[in-house]
Each structure stands twice: as C-alpha cells, then as structure tokens.
Design an enzyme around this catalytic site. Structure first.
Site, PDB file in Angstrom:
ATOM      1  N   GLU A 109      13.500 -17.133 -14.336  1.00  0.00           N
ATOM      2  CA  GLU A 109      13.100 -15.727 -14.470  1.00  0.00           C
ATOM      3  C   GLU A 109      12.168 -15.548 -15.671  1.00  0.00           C
ATOM      4  O   GLU A 109      11.180 -14.805 -15.597  1.00  0.00           O
ATOM      5  CB  GLU A 109      14.372 -14.854 -14.599  1.00  0.00           C
ATOM      6  CG  GLU A 109      14.158 -13.392 -14.859  1.00  0.00           C
ATOM      7  CD  GLU A 109      13.296 -12.664 -13.827  1.00  0.00           C
ATOM      8  OE1 GLU A 109      13.013 -13.216 -12.757  1.00  0.00           O
ATOM      9  OE2 GLU A 109      12.874 -11.542 -14.139  1.00  0.00           O
ATOM     10  N   GLU A 128       3.565 -13.753 -14.649  1.00  0.00           N
ATOM     11  CA  GLU A 128       3.120 -12.451 -14.123  1.00  0.00           C
ATOM     12  C   GLU A 128       2.324 -11.674 -15.161  1.00  0.00           C
ATOM     13  O   GLU A 128       1.321 -11.051 -14.850  1.00  0.00           O
ATOM     14  CB  GLU A 128       4.335 -11.575 -13.799  1.00  0.00           C
ATOM     15  CG  GLU A 128       5.052 -11.894 -12.530  1.00  0.00           C
ATOM     16  CD  GLU A 128       6.221 -10.945 -12.343  1.00  0.00           C
ATOM     17  OE1 GLU A 128       6.170 -10.159 -11.395  1.00  0.00           O
ATOM     18  OE2 GLU A 128       7.189 -10.985 -13.136  1.00  0.00           O
ATOM     19  N   LYS A 150       8.353 -14.112 -15.575  1.00  0.00           N
ATOM     20  CA  LYS A 150       7.871 -12.992 -16.403  1.00  0.00           C
ATOM     21  C   LYS A 150       6.604 -13.397 -17.138  1.00  0.00           C
ATOM     22  O   LYS A 150       5.637 -12.650 -17.199  1.00  0.00           O
ATOM     23  CB  LYS A 150       8.928 -12.551 -17.441  1.00  0.00           C
ATOM     24  CG  LYS A 150      10.140 -11.862 -16.911  1.00  0.00           C
ATOM     25  CD  LYS A 150       9.897 -10.467 -16.360  1.00  0.00           C
ATOM     26  CE  LYS A 150       9.554 -10.457 -14.906  1.00  0.00           C
ATOM     27  NZ  LYS A 150      10.608 -10.360 -13.945  1.00  0.00           N
ATOM     28  N   LYS A 201       4.315  -3.601  -6.926  1.00  0.00           N
ATOM     29  CA  LYS A 201       5.745  -3.484  -7.224  1.00  0.00           C
ATOM     30  C   LYS A 201       6.596  -3.688  -5.983  1.00  0.00           C
ATOM     31  O   LYS A 201       7.631  -4.322  -6.028  1.00  0.00           O
ATOM     32  CB  LYS A 201       6.007  -2.101  -7.831  1.00  0.00           C
ATOM     33  CG  LYS A 201       7.443  -1.858  -8.216  1.00  0.00           C
ATOM     34  CD  LYS A 201       7.786  -2.572  -9.489  1.00  0.00           C
ATOM     35  CE  LYS A 201       9.236  -2.420  -9.883  1.00  0.00           C
ATOM     36  NZ  LYS A 201       9.673  -3.571 -10.686  1.00  0.00           N
ATOM     37  N   HIS A 255      13.249 -36.990 -14.347  1.00  0.00           N
ATOM     38  CA  HIS A 255      12.864 -37.406 -12.997  1.00  0.00           C
ATOM     39  C   HIS A 255      11.397 -37.085 -12.695  1.00  0.00           C
ATOM     40  O   HIS A 255      11.022 -37.008 -11.531  1.00  0.00           O
ATOM     41  CB  HIS A 255      13.786 -36.754 -11.960  1.00  0.00           C
ATOM     42  CG  HIS A 255      15.211 -37.167 -12.124  1.00  0.00           C
ATOM     43  ND1 HIS A 255      15.643 -38.445 -11.873  1.00  0.00           N
ATOM     44  CD2 HIS A 255      16.286 -36.482 -12.569  1.00  0.00           C
ATOM     45  CE1 HIS A 255      16.941 -38.525 -12.141  1.00  0.00           C
ATOM     46  NE2 HIS A 255      17.354 -37.340 -12.569  1.00  0.00           N
ATOM     47  N   ASN A 314      -0.398   1.195   6.195  1.00  0.00           N
ATOM     48  CA  ASN A 314       0.305   0.215   5.364  1.00  0.00           C
ATOM     49  C   ASN A 314       0.959  -0.761   6.332  1.00  0.00           C
ATOM     50  O   ASN A 314       1.615  -0.342   7.278  1.00  0.00           O
ATOM     51  CB  ASN A 314       1.356   0.967   4.529  1.00  0.00           C
ATOM     52  CG  ASN A 314       2.399   0.056   3.923  1.00  0.00           C
ATOM     53  OD1 ASN A 314       2.117  -1.103   3.637  1.00  0.00           O
ATOM     54  ND2 ASN A 314       3.600   0.582   3.731  1.00  0.00           N
ATOM     55  N   GLY A 315       0.771  -2.060   6.128  1.00  0.00           N
ATOM     56  CA  GLY A 315       1.377  -3.051   7.020  1.00  0.00           C
ATOM     57  C   GLY A 315       0.325  -4.022   7.521  1.00  0.00           C
ATOM     58  O   GLY A 315      -0.788  -4.079   6.988  1.00  0.00           O
ATOM     59  N   CYS A 355       0.829  -1.194   0.000  1.00  0.00           N
ATOM     60  CA  CYS A 355       0.000   0.000   0.000  1.00  0.00           C
ATOM     61  C   CYS A 355       0.877   1.262   0.000  1.00  0.00           C
ATOM     62  O   CYS A 355       2.019   1.219   0.444  1.00  0.00           O
ATOM     63  CB  CYS A 355      -0.923   0.092   1.212  1.00  0.00           C
ATOM     64  SG  CYS A 355      -1.874  -1.397   1.519  1.00  0.00           S
ATOM     65  N   ARG A 388       2.949   0.351  -5.478  1.00  0.00           N
ATOM     66  CA  ARG A 388       2.860  -0.337  -4.190  1.00  0.00           C
ATOM     67  C   ARG A 388       1.532  -1.072  -4.012  1.00  0.00           C
ATOM     68  O   ARG A 388       1.322  -1.753  -3.013  1.00  0.00           O
ATOM     69  CB  ARG A 388       3.008   0.669  -3.044  1.00  0.00           C
ATOM     70  CG  ARG A 388       4.289   1.457  -3.099  1.00  0.00           C
ATOM     71  CD  ARG A 388       4.330   2.475  -1.989  1.00  0.00           C
ATOM     72  NE  ARG A 388       4.511   1.831  -0.706  1.00  0.00           N
ATOM     73  CZ  ARG A 388       5.673   1.519  -0.170  1.00  0.00           C
ATOM     74  NH1 ARG A 388       6.770   1.814  -0.822  1.00  0.00           N
ATOM     75  NH2 ARG A 388       5.748   0.933   0.991  1.00  0.00           N
ATOM     76  N   TRP A 420      -3.164  -2.458  -1.518  1.00  0.00           N
ATOM     77  CA  TRP A 420      -2.925  -3.829  -1.977  1.00  0.00           C
ATOM     78  C   TRP A 420      -3.468  -4.700  -0.857  1.00  0.00           C
ATOM     79  O   TRP A 420      -2.932  -4.725   0.245  1.00  0.00           O
ATOM     80  CB  TRP A 420      -1.435  -4.061  -2.192  1.00  0.00           C
ATOM     81  CG  TRP A 420      -1.132  -5.397  -2.778  1.00  0.00           C
ATOM     82  CD1 TRP A 420      -1.177  -5.745  -4.099  1.00  0.00           C
ATOM     83  CD2 TRP A 420      -0.706  -6.587  -2.080  1.00  0.00           C
ATOM     84  NE1 TRP A 420      -0.828  -7.066  -4.256  1.00  0.00           N
ATOM     85  CE2 TRP A 420      -0.541  -7.603  -3.039  1.00  0.00           C
ATOM     86  CE3 TRP A 420      -0.474  -6.888  -0.749  1.00  0.00           C
ATOM     87  CZ2 TRP A 420      -0.135  -8.890  -2.699  1.00  0.00           C
ATOM     88  CZ3 TRP A 420      -0.074  -8.173  -0.418  1.00  0.00           C
ATOM     89  CH2 TRP A 420       0.101  -9.148  -1.385  1.00  0.00           C
TER      90      TRP A 420
HETATM   91  C1  F6R Z   1       8.969  -9.958 -10.484  1.00  0.00           C
HETATM   92  C2  F6R Z   1       9.230  -9.017  -9.426  1.00  0.00           C
HETATM   93  C3  F6R Z   1       9.221  -9.520  -8.018  1.00  0.00           C
HETATM   94  C4  F6R Z   1      10.334  -8.829  -7.216  1.00  0.00           C
HETATM   95  C5  F6R Z   1      10.258  -9.231  -5.736  1.00  0.00           C
HETATM   96  C6  F6R Z   1      11.379  -8.646  -4.928  1.00  0.00           C
HETATM   97  O1  F6R Z   1       8.967  -9.355 -11.727  1.00  0.00           O
HETATM   98  O2  F6R Z   1       9.435  -7.866  -9.655  1.00  0.00           O
HETATM   99  O3  F6R Z   1       9.355 -10.900  -7.961  1.00  0.00           O
HETATM  100  O4  F6R Z   1      11.560  -9.184  -7.754  1.00  0.00           O
HETATM  101  O5  F6R Z   1       9.029  -8.812  -5.208  1.00  0.00           O
HETATM  102  O6  F6R Z   1      11.375  -7.262  -5.005  1.00  0.00           O
HETATM  103  P1  F6R Z   1      12.668  -6.418  -4.671  1.00  0.00           P
HETATM  104  O7  F6R Z   1      13.685  -6.756  -5.689  1.00  0.00           O
HETATM  105  O8  F6R Z   1      12.208  -4.996  -4.753  1.00  0.00           O
HETATM  106  O9  F6R Z   1      13.100  -6.807  -3.301  1.00  0.00           O
END
Ligand code: F6R
Length: 607
Positions: free
Chosen positions: A479, A486, A483, A602, A502, A99-100, A2, A27, A74
């Site tokens: 990764e 997501e 991507k 994010k 396996h 927030n929290g 948030c 956020r 969020w």
């Molecule tokens: C995926 C993504 C998340 C962040 C994760 C950690 O695209 O962005 O998996 O990598 O939430 O975030 P940070 O790097 O900000 O600690």
C-alpha cells in the site's frame, strides 16, 4: 468511469451542471463539456483539462439553457482532448453524454459510416448518431432512444437531449450508476447523488437496465423489460463530513490523512467500545452466517485489495482459511468455491466495475452468502450484496485512498472478532482494548510529520524505491508503494522481505531507497536480518520501526524513524499513516497534482 450530470428546469442550469461536474471530478478529470438547449438551439461547449477550464469557457461564452447535460471524462477510447470530450452531438439535433464502454461500437460505426461524419475517436459518439438515425426516421425522440439502446452491448450510463424536444431528457443505466434527483418543478440526473446535493436531497437510484424520461414536471422509469415501473425515493439528509471543503488543509488528501483519528472513532462506534465487542447493530442472520463460515473469499481492487491482504493474516490466525484476489483476475477464470465459503467484496466507492462484476459472477456460484465492506451506503455494491458493513470514513475526495483504507482495516478486524465470537473462539481482552487506542495512536504518529518531511526530501529524486515488510507489514509495504507511485510517479515495488534473496536483491545499489516497515517481535527480528543483507550490499535503508525493534545495527548513513510502541494487533493500521505522509510530502516537494494524479480517477467504473 466519467461523471454525468443533467437536468431539465425552468432556470438556467449551466451553474448547477458545472458545480455538479466539480463534485464528480473524482470520476475523471481529463476533459469536460456541457450541452445546453436554449430556445430550440443546442449549444455545446467543451474543453480539455479540468472542469475549471470548462467553467471559465462557459462563463466567457455566456452559454445558458434550462435543459442540459454535462460530463467530466476519463479517457477510454481516444486521447484526452476537446474533440473526444462529451457531449457528442449528431446533426446539431441530438447531444449525448456517456459513461462506460460500448463493446459493439465498431460494428455500429461501420453501419453509420456513410451517413454521418464521426468527429471523435470515442465509442460514445456512435450512440449519438445511432439515436439520431432512428430519430430522423420517426421524429419520435423516445422511440429513437429506446431503439438505439436496445442495440448497445456493454456497460453504460447515458443522458441524451434533443433540440426539438427541449423539455425532455432520457437517461439510461446498464452496468454503470445513475441517479435521478427530484426537485420542485425540475428534475436532474447524475452519476452520483453527491453531484446534485446543492439542488436536491431526494433521489432514485436507477436499477440495472432502467431507462428514465425526465421533464420539469414529471419523470417516468421503465425497467429492463420496457415495463413502466416505480422506484423507491431515497432521502439523503446530510451532505457528509467531507462536504467538499478543504477545511484549512492544502489538499483533500492531507485533510483525509488527518481525519483518520475521527473517522476511525466513528467506524468503531457501536462496534468496539470500552474493551467490548458490540453486536446490537448486526443482523442475527448475518451472525448465523459467520458461525457457519468455514472459508472466506475476499475480492477487491487497488488499496481495498491491500486491506483484504492484511485481513487474511488476522482471519487465518483465527483458523478461517481466507483467499484474497484482485477482482479483475477473479472474473476471468474458473472459480472453485470451498464449502461454506463467505464472499466478501471490499470497496471505498462501491461502484468499482471489476468488483461489481466479480460480485455478480459470485452470485451465480454456491457461496454461503455475500457481504460487502464499503464506504458508500447507497452504492451499487451495497445494494447488490446481502449484507454490508459500512466503513463510515465520510466522503473521500483525494484520488489516493487513505482514510478509507484504515477504516477498512478496522471493519475487517471487527469482522474477525465477530467470527471469533460466533464460533466461540476466545479473543484476548488486550486485543479488543487496543482498538479503542487507535485514534490517539494515529494522532501521535501524525506528529512525526516534520521528521517524515526530511525523509521525503531524501527520496524525492529517486528513480525507483523498494518497500519491504513481513507478515501483515508486507501488504502495508504494498500500500505504501502504491501511494508513492500514484502521487509522485516514482517507480515503487513492494516485496515480502523473505523474497529479496530470490531475485530482487540484484536491484540493490546506493541509488535506490529501500523502505522497510518493521513490527516488534519475531517477525521484526527476521525483517532486520533481511535489512542487514541489503546493508551488506550497499543499499540505502529507510526503516519505519516499532521502538522495541533493535535498530542499532543500522548504519548511520541510513535513516530510522521510530514509530514508538505500536500494539501488535493494530500495527498495520498505525504503520500505514507515516507512509501516507511520506508519499504526500514527497509529492509536495515534487509539485505533482496530489488530489488528482495524472491518468487516474477516483471511481473506476469501467472494466
Ligand atoms: C489507490 C486507490 C485505488 C482504489 C481502487 C478500488 O489509492 O484509491 O487503488 O483503491 O480503484 O477502488 P474502490 O475501493 O472504490 O473499489
């Protein structure tokens, strides 16, 4: 997570709060709200959905006020909806944004149940009523806030206003970030200084347990022991390269993918240049630590965790044993610390709650020292670590991380080189020179976009995809899968090629695309053998391969995308770029929300 913004000013601050919320949407973006005091009346306006829905509502309702708080949510407790959106009010006198997570909210709720009507399912509403409960007894706003927060267990950043004290706001931070923005005759608070850059460049980062009182003319801060304290004012001179504009791109994520050549050049500056490792900007004590390090413990989440996994291959090549773990797992177990072990956290935001908590835990353990690799210089993680290597990727706005990831890989390789140098292990000149080529190499790979669009069209309707790789191409497969899921909501799994036999081989049929990342050399040959096993079982292959790999054996019904010649050392950094484009193009075709995928945020500032 948030996002919170608030302010006490002379002017109508509704537009400032809404602009701040837009900047904080990274956020969370499932609902938003604003609370404003105008002539001793508390106006609350809330909306489910993104901040723009709220902005339209505020405009239509013409609410205004010179003291106010705002929030983009969020969901943690209660579904995303207008009733669960913040601010939460109590008796039309107190309004609060939070927030929290408040761990003892049920206990407090039970206590207040006979006195207040609870309108939401959130833990946050409980705090508003608790403050009001104390306020009703004393009519002392400051005392009520202090009493209430002394009762809270858990993590929070909060801002609270009171209808009868229209020139005053309180803000508290424990385990969640909050900054005070200093204006001329006006003061603000926010979860991130970025929210307030249109109104001020001067900030105070509240420390854990701080409480701040904010008015137009002054602000006061008390530390976690209730002692009035001074905190250093920090000035942010530049807004950063990504200043909120898409600069002609359709999405922030697309812009961020295409920015990679320049941000990597920036990340390399003063570190690796003209085939030389430069250490002038590195603290001598840090180099001493690297010399002494015999083991490395890396902690991170999500994409940053994948960067750590890639780094393990490089660090162990140098003889440094390395363990990599997701922060949330590291937190809740007994940790045995190897002798002379360096603790490294990796994070784009520097605010990820699990990573921060892991660092706090590690600080109580006998590590040699604490380094963070982070993209935000003023973040909590940088402030809590003894050493930091910054990734210089500029602000990343797209929720799916791209340029931060490749910049992390560059910094981790630089770290490996620093360790080699400190331990006097020779590094091949060709290795160092390869890094200078990354920006041009990425530009070359970005030109594959038209071919990648065709591949995206092939996989867009798949229900599930499998990503494969060997060696450092395996975390790249992880990764790439992250991507894709997501951005497109397509189920995607990643496996090291050798694991296929396996169990996962049972999944292979012609409906599931199997996407492989193949480097040149022995590992690439082994990967090709595994791909033949997939082919023999009727699997549908999509191969992203270095042009030196012999892919002639891949049947014509399958797809091979040549990545050209990618130097071995930088293969992981280069090979993720076409896979980022694959996820992006696939999402474009599916019409999903690319910059703000559903259910995500994010910056993950809750556990
Ligand atoms: C995926 C993504 C998340 C962040 C994760 C950690 O695209 O962005 O998996 O990598 O939430 O975030 P940070 O790097 O900000 O600690």
């Amino acid at each position: 997570m948030c996002g919170i913004v608030g302010g006490v000013a002379e002017r109508n601050i509704a537009p400032i709060l809404l602009e701040g919320l837009k900047r904080l949407e990274y956020r969370g973006y499932d609902s938003a709200g604003v609370g404003l005091i105008e002539k001793n009346t508390l106006h609350i306006c809330k909306a489910a959905g993104k901040v723009q829905v709220l902005a339209d509502k505020v405009k239509a309702s013409k609410v205004r006020g010179s003291t106010g708080i705002a929030h983009t949510r969020w969901a943690t407790h209660g579904i995303p909806s207008e009733k669960n959106a913040h601010p939460h009010a109590s008796s039309e006198e107190i309004a609060l944004v939070h927030n929290g997570i408040i761990e003892n909210y049920l206990e407090i709720k039970a206590e207040l149940a006979s006195k207040y009507e609870f309108k939401s399912d959130t833990d946050s509403e409980v705090i508003a009523h608790l403050i009001h409960f104390y306020y009703a007894q004393s009519q002392d706003f400051a005392a009520a806030v202090k009493q209430a927060i002394s009762r809270l267990k858990g993590a929070y950043a909060l801002a609270v206003i009171c209808r009868n004290n229209p020139r005053q706001m309180f803000a508290a931070s424990r385990g969640a970030p909050l900054v005070v923005g200093i204006g001329i005759g006006e003061h603000f608070v926010a979860s991130d200084s970025f929210a307030l850059l249109p109104v001020t460049r001067q900030f105070i980062y509240l420390e854990d347990g701080d409480l701040a009182e904010i008015s137009r003319e002054y602000f006061t801060i008390w530390d976690k022991n209730g002692k009035e304290t001074e905190r250093q004012v920090q000035e942010i001179l530049q807004e950063g390269s990504t200043d909120g504009a898409k600069a002609g791109y359709s999405h922030f994520m697309q812009k961020e993918i295409y920015e990679q050549p320049s941000v990597i050049a920036a990340t390399l500056e003063g570190r690796i240049h003209a085939g030389e490792i430069q250490t002038t900007s590195i603290a001598p004590q840090f180099l001493e630590r690297l010399k002494a390090a015999e083991h490395i413990q890396i902690i991170a989440c999500g994409t940053s965790y994948h960067a750590g996994l890639v780094a393990k291959y490089r660090l162990e090549e140098l003889g440094i044993s390395t363990a990599v773990e997701v922060a949330s797992e590291y937190l809740y177990r007994q940790n045995a610390v190897a002798k002379n072990s360096l603790f490294i956290s990796i994070s784009q935001s520097g605010e990820t709650a699990d990573t921060l908590a892991a660092l706090e835990k590690a600080k109580k353990l006998p590590y040699l020292d604490y380094l963070t690799i982070c993209n935000v210089a003023e973040s909590a993680l940088v402030r809590a670590s003894n050493f930091a290597l910054l990734t210089r990727a500029g602000r990343e706005i797209g929720v799916a991380s791209t340029k931060a990831f490749t910049s992390q890989l560059v910094v981790l390789d630089f770290l490996a080189m620093l360790i080699s140098q400190a331990k006097k292990t020779p590094i091949k000149n060709s290795t160092i020179t390869a890094y200078g080529n990354i920006p041009a190499e990425i530009k070359r790979l970005l030109e594959l976009n038209e071919e990648i669009k065709k591949i995206a069209n092939e996989i867009k309707d798949a229900k599930s995809c499998m990503f494969l790789g060997r060696g450092a191409a395996y975390p790249i497969a992880c990764e790439a899968a992250l991507k894709l899921k997501e951005l497109t909501y397509i189920h995607a799994e990643s496996y090291p090629c050798g694991e296929l036999k396996h169990g996962p081989l049972a999944l292979i049929d012609k409906t599931m695309p199997v996407i492989a990342i193949v480097q040149a050399g022995e590992l690439g040959e082994k990967t090709m053998n595994n791909l033949h096993e997939v082919q023999a079982r009727g699997g549908r292959l999509i191969v992203f391969a270095d042009s030196r790999v012999n892919t002639n054996t891949i049947g014509e019904e399958n797809i091979v995308l040549s990545l050209g010649v990618c130097q071995e050392e930088i293969f992981p950094i280069l090979s993720i770029v076409p896979l980022q484009l694959l996820a992006y193009n696939c999402a474009l075709l599916k019409g999903t929300d690319i910059d703000q995928p559903r259910n995500l945020a994010k910056s993950v500032t809750v556990e």
